[in-house]
Design an enzyme around this catalytic site. Structure first.
Site, PDB file in Angstrom:
ATOM      1  CD1 TRP A  12       5.130  -7.168  -5.390  1.00 15.64           C
ATOM      2  CD2 TRP A  12       5.523  -8.007  -7.433  1.00 15.64           C
ATOM      3  NE1 TRP A  12       5.688  -8.415  -5.234  1.00 15.64           N
ATOM      4  CE2 TRP A  12       5.941  -8.952  -6.458  1.00 15.64           C
ATOM      5  CE3 TRP A  12       5.688  -8.319  -8.782  1.00 15.64           C
ATOM      6  CZ2 TRP A  12       6.502 -10.187  -6.806  1.00 15.64           C
ATOM      7  CZ3 TRP A  12       6.245  -9.545  -9.129  1.00 15.64           C
ATOM      8  CH2 TRP A  12       6.641 -10.461  -8.150  1.00 15.64           C
ATOM      9  CE  LYS A  61       2.553 -13.683  -4.136  1.00 12.27           C
ATOM     10  NZ  LYS A  61       2.516 -12.544  -5.043  1.00 12.27           N
ATOM     11  CG  ASP A  72      -0.812  -6.482  -8.383  1.00 15.03           C
ATOM     12  OD1 ASP A  72      -1.451  -7.438  -7.904  1.00 15.03           O
ATOM     13  OD2 ASP A  72       0.420  -6.505  -8.595  1.00 15.03           O
TER      14      ASP A  72
HETATM   15  C1  LIG Z   1       3.362 -12.057  -6.236  1.00 17.42           C
HETATM   16  C2  LIG Z   1       2.912 -10.780  -6.802  1.00 17.42           C
HETATM   17  C3  LIG Z   1       2.915 -10.536  -8.179  1.00 17.42           C
HETATM   18  C4  LIG Z   1       3.399 -11.569  -9.180  1.00 17.42           C
HETATM   19  O1  LIG Z   1       2.477 -12.578  -9.231  1.00 17.42           O
HETATM   20  P1  LIG Z   1       2.616 -13.776 -10.301  1.00 17.42           P
HETATM   21  O2  LIG Z   1       1.292 -14.421 -10.196  1.00 17.42           O
HETATM   22  O3  LIG Z   1       3.756 -14.615  -9.853  1.00 17.42           O
HETATM   23  O4  LIG Z   1       2.845 -13.178 -11.629  1.00 17.42           O
HETATM   24  C5  LIG Z   1       2.466  -9.325  -8.633  1.00 17.42           C
HETATM   25  N1  LIG Z   1       2.031  -8.378  -7.784  1.00 17.42           N
HETATM   26  C6  LIG Z   1       2.029  -8.563  -6.450  1.00 17.42           C
HETATM   27  C7  LIG Z   1       1.539  -7.483  -5.563  1.00 17.42           C
HETATM   28  C8  LIG Z   1       2.466  -9.764  -5.924  1.00 17.42           C
HETATM   29  O5  LIG Z   1       2.452  -9.958  -4.600  1.00 17.42           O
END
Ligand SMILES: *Cc1c(COP(=O)(O)O)cnc(C)c1O
Length: 362
Positions: free
Chosen positions: A103, A196, A172
């Site tokens: 990511w 998540k 993030d």
């Molecule tokens: C799942 C995830 C993403 C991508 O998320 P989307 O909402 O599908 O764009 C980005 N960063 C992390 C750490 C993730 O777990």
């Protein structure tokens, strides 16, 4: 509901059953309106109340100070990879990234489309199984921000200590939202997709330091401008009505469970149960991640052979433990144990793991 399975999916993922049932009960006729929430104007009173409550709860349960605003933006975390760089980078300023895995790499690649970016630390040398200490992060002059991915969902690693650096942090936190407190004073921006830990897919929750809104770039499409999103209360255009509604309900559920401290304690306890099953297996199960950096949300592990991994996943599935397959890019197994995952499911998984080992160890 008797058919409900143990869902260890990495995302979208398990949500609190109470929340799902509450939404079901009020879905068709929302509070006597004679229509569902997703059929009515997003500028009417019903949705206004929903959105205002979701915003207020965001500030409250995430324990956010007044010098930040919250925004709900479509496009998930992936759009934020690009959007944050579009808004924050300018000629002469660089974006630094802790390259901790899949990511982080995506965030850096997208950021690089809009300005100068560099890896201030790179986990490639140890195959992305650890996170840096502050001393290992190498910042260059004219760095606008240091971007971190606090939990790498695929690699199963967690930033165990917050970087102590002299530039603002951007994070993030997609897969770790509401599972650990955030030291807001270090941050300009925190973002994450909600699917998540917090709700269905469909939007990112973005916290931004208000003072930086005076300097964000304005030569980009209006939807992509943080200053516009913030000043319009995330209602610049039609917002993601259903995700906002569900997210608000999940936050209310988390608050009732005892809020952030309770969520963090539960996450630590549940992760401990899975890692104990791994560590207590005499090496039958093996977690490749540096012990200090083990994720509290996504526990990755291997079995002695790939054939045994296949058998493990197949038998687990039959026994009601779903989605334990590791990400296709890394293989192995992964148990994602987000906030709505009941402790009882994690205990049951650890018992299943022991039983499988006893039946299959050479
Ligand atoms: C799942 C995830 C993403 C991508 O998320 P989307 O909402 O599908 O764009 C980005 N960063 C992390 C750490 C993730 O777990």
């Amino acid at each position: 509901m008797s058919n409900r399975q143990h869902n260890f999916s990495a995302g979208p993922c398990t949500l609190p059953l109470e929340v799902l049932e509450e939404a079901q009960a009020e879905f068709v006729d929302y509070q006597g309106a004679g229509m569902s929430l997703i059929e009515m104007s997003h500028r009417g009173k019903h949705f206004d109340d929903v959105a205002n409550e979701a915003m207020a709860l965001s500030m409250e349960v995430f324990q956010v100070p007044d010098d930040f605003s919250v925004m709900f933006i479509q496009g998930g975390a992936t759009l934020q990879f690009a959007m944050l760089a579009m808004n924050l980078l300018k000629p002469g300023l660089k974006g630094a990234y802790v390259n901790s895995g899949t990511w982080a790499k995506g965030a850096m690649a997208d950021g690089g489309q809009y300005g100068d970016v560099y890896a201030a630390w790179d986990g490639a040398d140890n195959n992305y199984t650890s996170m840096p200490t502050s001393a290992e992060i190498n910042l260059q002059d004219n760095t606008r921000y240091l971007h971190i991915t606090t939990n790498e969902t695929i690699g199963g690693i967690r930033m165990h200590e917050w970087p102590d650096v002299n530039v603002p942090l951007v994070a993030d936190m997609s897969s770790e939202y509401m599972a650990r407190p955030i030291p807001w004073e270090k941050f300009d921006l925190v973002y994450g997709g909600i699917q998540k830990n917090l709700g269905p897919a469909g939007m990112a929750v973005v916290f931004i330091r208000k003072s930086i809104l005076e300097t964000t770039n304005q030569n980009i499409g209006r939807y992509l401008r943080y200053d516009i999103q913030e000043s319009k209360g995330s209602m610049f255009n039609t917002p993601p009505v259903f995700p906002i509604y569900m997210y608000g309900k999940v936050l209310k559920w988390m608050k009732a469970q005892g809020g952030l401290a309770a969520m963090e304690a539960a996450a630590t306890e549940k992760a401990g149960i899975v890692y104990s099953a791994i560590d207590g297996s005499d090496g039958y199960y093996n977690c490749p991640v540096d012990v200090a950096c083990r994720s509290h949300m996504n526990a990755v592990f291997r079995l002695p052979t790939e054939d045994l991994e296949k058998k493990f996943i197949a038998e687990a599935t039959s026994a009601g433990f779903l989605n334990l397959k590791g990400h296709r890019s890394v293989g192995g197994c992964r148990a994602s144990i987000y906030n709505a995952m009941p402790k009882a499911s994690v205990v049951a998984l650890s018992e299943f793991m022991e039983e499988f080992k006893n039946n299959n160890a050479a």
